[in-house]
Scaffold this motif. Structure first.
Motif, short mmCIF file in Angstrom:
data_model
loop_
_atom_site.label_atom_id
_atom_site.label_comp_id
_atom_site.label_asym_id
_atom_site.label_seq_id
_atom_site.Cartn_x
_atom_site.Cartn_y
_atom_site.Cartn_z
N TYR A 147 0.84 -1.20 0.00
CA TYR A 147 0.00 0.00 0.00
C TYR A 147 0.88 1.26 0.00
N PRO A 148 1.65 1.46 -1.07
CA PRO A 148 2.63 2.56 -1.09
C PRO A 148 1.99 3.95 -1.09
N ARG A 149 0.71 4.05 -1.43
CA ARG A 149 0.07 5.36 -1.49
C ARG A 149 -0.98 5.54 -0.39
N HIS A 150 -0.99 4.67 0.56
CA HIS A 150 -1.99 4.74 1.64
C HIS A 150 -1.73 5.96 2.51
N GLU A 151 -2.78 6.47 3.13
CA GLU A 151 -2.66 7.66 3.97
C GLU A 151 -1.79 7.43 5.21
N LEU A 152 -1.60 6.16 5.59
CA LEU A 152 -0.75 5.85 6.74
C LEU A 152 0.71 5.60 6.34
N ARG A 153 1.08 5.96 5.10
CA ARG A 153 2.44 5.67 4.63
C ARG A 153 3.50 6.29 5.54
N PHE A 154 3.36 7.54 5.89
CA PHE A 154 4.39 8.18 6.71
C PHE A 154 4.40 7.60 8.12
N ASP A 155 3.22 7.26 8.63
CA ASP A 155 3.18 6.60 9.94
C ASP A 155 3.94 5.28 9.88
N ALA A 156 3.76 4.53 8.80
CA ALA A 156 4.45 3.25 8.66
C ALA A 156 5.95 3.45 8.50
N LEU A 157 6.36 4.50 7.80
CA LEU A 157 7.79 4.78 7.65
C LEU A 157 8.41 5.17 9.00
N PHE A 158 7.70 6.00 9.76
CA PHE A 158 8.19 6.33 11.10
C PHE A 158 8.30 5.08 11.96
#
Length: 549
Positions: A147-158
């Motif tokens: 899900y590379p474009r999901h709204e939680l992408r930055f949360d997942a990266l953090f």
């Protein structure tokens, strides 16, 4: 019954069924609605102790309502909503295993649900909070891949960065945070990524990179609370890297603006540290004592007196005053984080002073060397004063090279260069000198093992042959002496049964707890140089086991 009456009856029956279904639908929707409302209330609760209890009760109520809905209405189209909400509430309750099962049920039973991506993210979070970071990384990476474009992408990266940091993959963590900084458009998210990078650098003692990251976050318009915390951390980094004047100016500027009482003590400690950085030690001591006087019985005061002890020990070479300062922390601030280390330093310094005081003219070279060796170990293992420890070990080699502790001192010097100073080539040369000077010692065997760890295989092979030759010469000499003695005197059976190369000195950080013949461990034959030496007891605390490396 005529046709009209029959139609009326059927219409009433259908209406009754629709009404019942509607009531049932309203019932389980209302249950879910109430669960969501209670969850939002719990999320908004403040962090006070009373609110924390209320928060736990609300999460507990959310789980109860969601579980009741799943049980009563298993065919509901909102069942995945209820299960996901239940899982998140369980995470908040720190019921990680139960939460993981709920998210897994969503992935298994509702693969087309909109909650699948969120469940994968929350699985990563639950495993991370559970300290199972290897599994957390699996789900974090799965989320980012699927899900590379999901709204939680930055949360997942953090989260991925935090997991990598927990796994001590610091470069990997920085890579995750760097992706956020490169992709995010909102300043707040970019700042968060830089702050996480700064904290990682700071935790590793990479003060310059930490300072650079903090500087990039400090900008106009950020709230005072955030500016205060970032500036406080930046000031510490500056004081650690020689930016003493800038650090002092930063702390003075913050003091002029600080209004809350709890904001002032850390700034006063920062000013004192800036004076330390400037080598203005009298002013630093005055500043630390000011903190101790203004904030008695506080953690700030404990830190101030601890820093006073460090100054006297490491900068002014006044061990007696250092011991007094550390004792004050240990005795008067027993509940502070500084108390255990302060008590250990105080007792270690007192023992060091006793050793220095007990030195006498009538002691043998072996006794004098043993005292110096113990003193050097105190400097290294308890006071973390590497220069003084190296000086002590070197003095043993220079003044008492033939004593039993000399090989241990030689090993200690090599080990410090390898593990503390990270001077690989110097360590290799020190290990070589040890083996060539004391080839029959137990420490020579440990040195061979360490050479294998640093990749000096060809040198190790040469020195192994050198040591084997020395051992063979010793064995031949012992046999010759035994044969000659047997012709002129009765055999000493006790002496004949003793291993020739047993290390008879006290167990230490740089020698085994129980002496053994050079090529044996517990009676079993060992491969040459394969023994991971040392794995000893600490001389200063025999009950505390632990190896050097």
């Amino acid at each position: 019954m005529n046709l009209r009456a029959t139609r009326i009856a059927r219409a009433c029956a259908v209406a009754a069924l629709v009404a019942a279904a509607s009531m049932q639908s309203c019932a389980y929707f209302n249950t879910l609605y109430n669960a969501r409302r209670i969850y939002r209330e719990a999320e908004k609760a403040s962090e006070t102790e009373g609110a924390a209890r209320e928060q736990r009760e609300k999460y507990k109520e959310v789980v109860k309502k969601c579980a009741q809905m799943v049980q009563d209405y298993p065919k509901s189209r909102w069942i995945d909503d209820a299960m996901f909400l239940m899982g998140t509430a369980l995470v908040k309750q720190e019921e990680y295993d139960k939460a993981i099962r709920k998210f897994q049920e969503i992935l298994t039973n509702f693969p087309q649900s909109d909650y699948v991506p969120r469940s994968i993210y929350w699985l990563a979070l639950a495993y991370h909070l559970k300290k199972d970071d290897a599994q957390a990384l699996v789900y974090a990476d799965r989320f980012l891949k699927e899900y590379p474009r999901h709204e939680l992408r930055f949360d997942a990266l953090f989260l991925g960065g935090d997991v990598k940091r927990a796994l001590e993959d610091y470069e990997g963590a920085l890579a995750y945070y760097g992706i956020v900084a490169a992709e995010a458009k909102k300043k707040e998210i970019v700042d968060e990524s830089r702050l996480k990078s700064a904290e990682l650098f700071r935790g590793r003692g990479d003060w310059e990179k930490a300072a650079e990251s903090y500087r990039r976050v400090l900008r106009k318009g950020i709230p005072w609370e955030r500016r205060y915390e970032i500036s406080l951390a930046l000031g510490e980094c500056l004081a650690k890297t020689g930016g003493c004047v800038e650090a002092l100016a930063l702390f003075d500027g913050l003091l002029a603006k600080a209004t809350a009482n709890l904001e002032i003590p850390p700034l006063l400690l920062g000013r004192a540290a800036s004076y330390e950085c400037m080598d203005s030690l009298p002013r630093a001591l005055v500043a630390y004592r000011e903190v101790g006087a203004k904030y008695p019985k506080s953690t700030y005061s404990a830190e101030a007196y601890y820093r006073i002890g460090i100054i006297y020990q490491e900068r002014l070479d006044s061990l007696r005053l250092a011991a007094d300062a550390f004792a004050k922390v240990g005795n008067e601030y027993a509940n502070s984080d500084f108390a255990p280390v302060s008590l250990e330093r105080s007792s270690s310094i007192k023992r060091l002073l006793d050793l220095q005081k007990s030195a006498g003219k009538g002691e043998s070279a072996a006794q004098a060397a043993e005292k110096r060796f113990i003193a050097a170990e105190i400097q290294l293992t308890r006071l973390e004063d590497i220069p003084m420890a190296l000086a002590g070990y070197t003095a043993i080699l220079d003044s008492f090279p033939e004593t039993p502790v000399a090989p241990k001192a030689a090993y200690a010097i090599a080990w410090i260069n390898q593990n503390r100073l990270r001077e690989k080539e110097t360590a290799i040369e020190r290990y070589r000198a040890l083996i060539e000077r004391y080839p029959r010692s137990y420490q020579a065997k440990g040195a061979l093992y360490q050479l294998s760890l640093v990749g000096a295989d060809s040198l190790r092979a040469y020195l192994q042959a050198y040591r084997d030759s020395a051992l063979a010469d010793t064995t031949a000499a012992l046999k010759a002496d035994t044969t000659a003695a047997s012709k002129t005197a009765p055999v000493d059976t006790a002496a004949a049964s003793r291993p020739a190369l047993v290390d008879t000195t006290a167990a230490s950080k740089f020698s085994p707890a129980a002496p053994a013949p050079p090529d044996t461990l517990g009676g079993a034959r060992a491969e040459p140089g394969a023994l991971p030496v040392p794995a000893p007891v600490d001389t200063l605390n025999p009950a505390k086991q632990g190896g050097v490396g």
